[in-house]
Design an enzyme around this catalytic site. Structure first.
Site, short mmCIF file in Angstrom:
data_model
loop_
_atom_site.label_atom_id
_atom_site.label_comp_id
_atom_site.label_asym_id
_atom_site.label_seq_id
_atom_site.Cartn_x
_atom_site.Cartn_y
_atom_site.Cartn_z
N THR A 1 -6.79 5.14 5.55
CA THR A 1 -6.97 3.79 4.98
C THR A 1 -7.90 3.02 5.91
OG1 THR A 1 -5.07 2.98 6.23
CG2 THR A 1 -4.67 3.72 3.97
N HIS B 1 0.83 -1.21 0.00
CA HIS B 1 0.00 0.00 0.00
C HIS B 1 0.86 1.26 0.00
CE1 HIS B 1 -3.78 -2.05 0.89
NE2 HIS B 1 -3.10 -2.80 1.72
#
Ligand SMILES: [Zn+2]
Length: 387
Positions: A241, A108
């Site tokens: 996130t 990520h």
């Protein structure tokens, strides 16, 4: 093509990897496993990716909350708060850190683990310990900061994640309302290589594969931030996130840092996720304020960084930066310039006033003494000047 992250991740994994402080991964090939070793497994596995952000909330309920991050900072709508205390950091110089620091590609983001000896010692009503820092970026065509200033993205953004010292660690703090403090720095593009960031970027190729990590020598982490930490925006928000916990007190510095175009390209193009896909455009779109206020520690919010918001444009960014040798902006010299300008202005005005008074007196004397011949004299002077 948007990112298609397909990693098995559960809630504790996010706490550990996107906000890991609890997980000081030095050798793990899988952060998930690592978390599983120290945390109880059992939370449901969920997939998420940046290409389907709107669906995050179906699996992570907090993502549809009303205090989400990132946001757009409307500089005309911020509230100046002179009582906002300055941020003071301690322990950020890891130059002599013998162990080195772990740099990690988690699929990520690019993440650097930080020891909890790095602290925010003032700026809040309690001490916060650092856990990790990571980056959000785009592509050469798409600037990838998460927060925007007046709806303009910066090429990249760095987050240094800290947790409240009243909690045991990041894993515990991440879900507490007063648990986290994140320092955000906007990253633009300038003409010069940023030697401080190079200490991280030079190791990019070592972590190009998802779930890989490497050790880099310690350095002064303070140098990754803008020189001036006094000018910042403050608001309450969330992790950007999943699981999007609304537990973050955000500090976004007004002044920016910059990388060379080559360095930014390295960040944008080196890392991979899912073995083959490039890891980039890892930013969440700005979320609605829902009535939240954004505070500013300074009054002149018209020019972030002492400049217009950095676009993904070298010439623009080059105009922005005032580089120090470290590549970090040196904007603290600006007030001195202002003072000089004001001083010269006053000097000029006084001189003009004296000259005007002197000229009026001369004219008065002249006209009273030679009243009859005034016109002739005046005419002659004009002729002389023309030559
Ligand atoms: Zn972040």
């Amino acid at each position: 093509m948007l990112m298609k992250l397909r990693i098995h991740i559960h809630v504790l994994f996010f706490v550990g990897v996107l906000l890991p402080g609890a997980s000081s991964s030095s050798s793990s090939s899988s952060s998930e496993e690592e978390q599983g070793g120290s945390q109880s497994k059992g939370a449901s596995h969920e997939h998420w990716g940046y290409e389907d952000q709107e669906s995050w909330s179906s699996a992570f309920k907090h993502c549809s909350g009303t205090s989400q991050s990132p946001i757009d900072v409307d500089t005309n709508g911020v509230t100046f708060d002179p009582s906002l205390p300055a941020i003071t950091l301690d322990g950020y110089d890891l130059t002599s850190e013998p162990a080195g620091l772990t740099l990690f590609n988690n699929g990520h983001t690019l993440k650097l683990q930080l020891p909890d000896s790095l602290q925010i010692v003032s700026g809040f009503n309690t001490t916060f310990h650092a856990a990790q820092l990571h980056f959000h970026w785009g592509t050469v065509a798409v600037p990838g900061s998460e927060h925007t200033i007046d709806q303009v993205h910066f090429p990249a953004e760095m987050h240094i994640v800290h947790y409240n010292s009243k909690y045991e660690g990041l894993a515990e703090a991440a879900s507490q309302p007063d648990g986290l403090a994140v320092l955000g720095a906007f990253i633009g593009i300038g003409l010069h290589e940023n030697k401080e960031y190079e200490k991280i970027l030079a190791a990019l190729t070592d972590v190009s594969i998802e779930e890989s990590n490497t050790e880099i020598p310690g350095f002064n982490v303070r140098h990754l931030l803008p020189n001036d930490l006094r000018r910042f925006y403050r608001y309450t928000g969330s992790l950007t996130t999943p699981p999007c916990f609304q537990t973050v007190t955000w500090t976004l510095f007004n002044d920016t840092v910059s990388l060379s175009r080559r360095q930014m390209a390295a960040l944008e193009e080196t890392l991979k996720a899912d073995q083959s896909r490039q890891l980039n455009k890892n930013f969440r779109v700005p979320q609605l304020l829902h009535g939240r206020s954004v505070l500013a520690s300074f009054t002149d919010t018209s020019s972030p960084g002492g400049v217009s918001p950095a676009r993904h444009d070298e010439s623009k960014a080059a105009g922005i930066d005032v580089h120090s040798s470290t590549g970090v902006h040196a904007t603290e010299s600006l007030p001195k310039g202002d003072i000089l300008a004001v001083a010269f202005g006053i000097l000029f005005a006084v001189t003009l006033l004296i000259l005007t008074v002197f000229w009026c007196r001369q004219r008065k004397t002249h006209s009273s003494v030679r009243k009859e011949s005034w016109q002739d004299v005046s005419y002659k002077q004009t002729k002389t000047q023309d030559v």
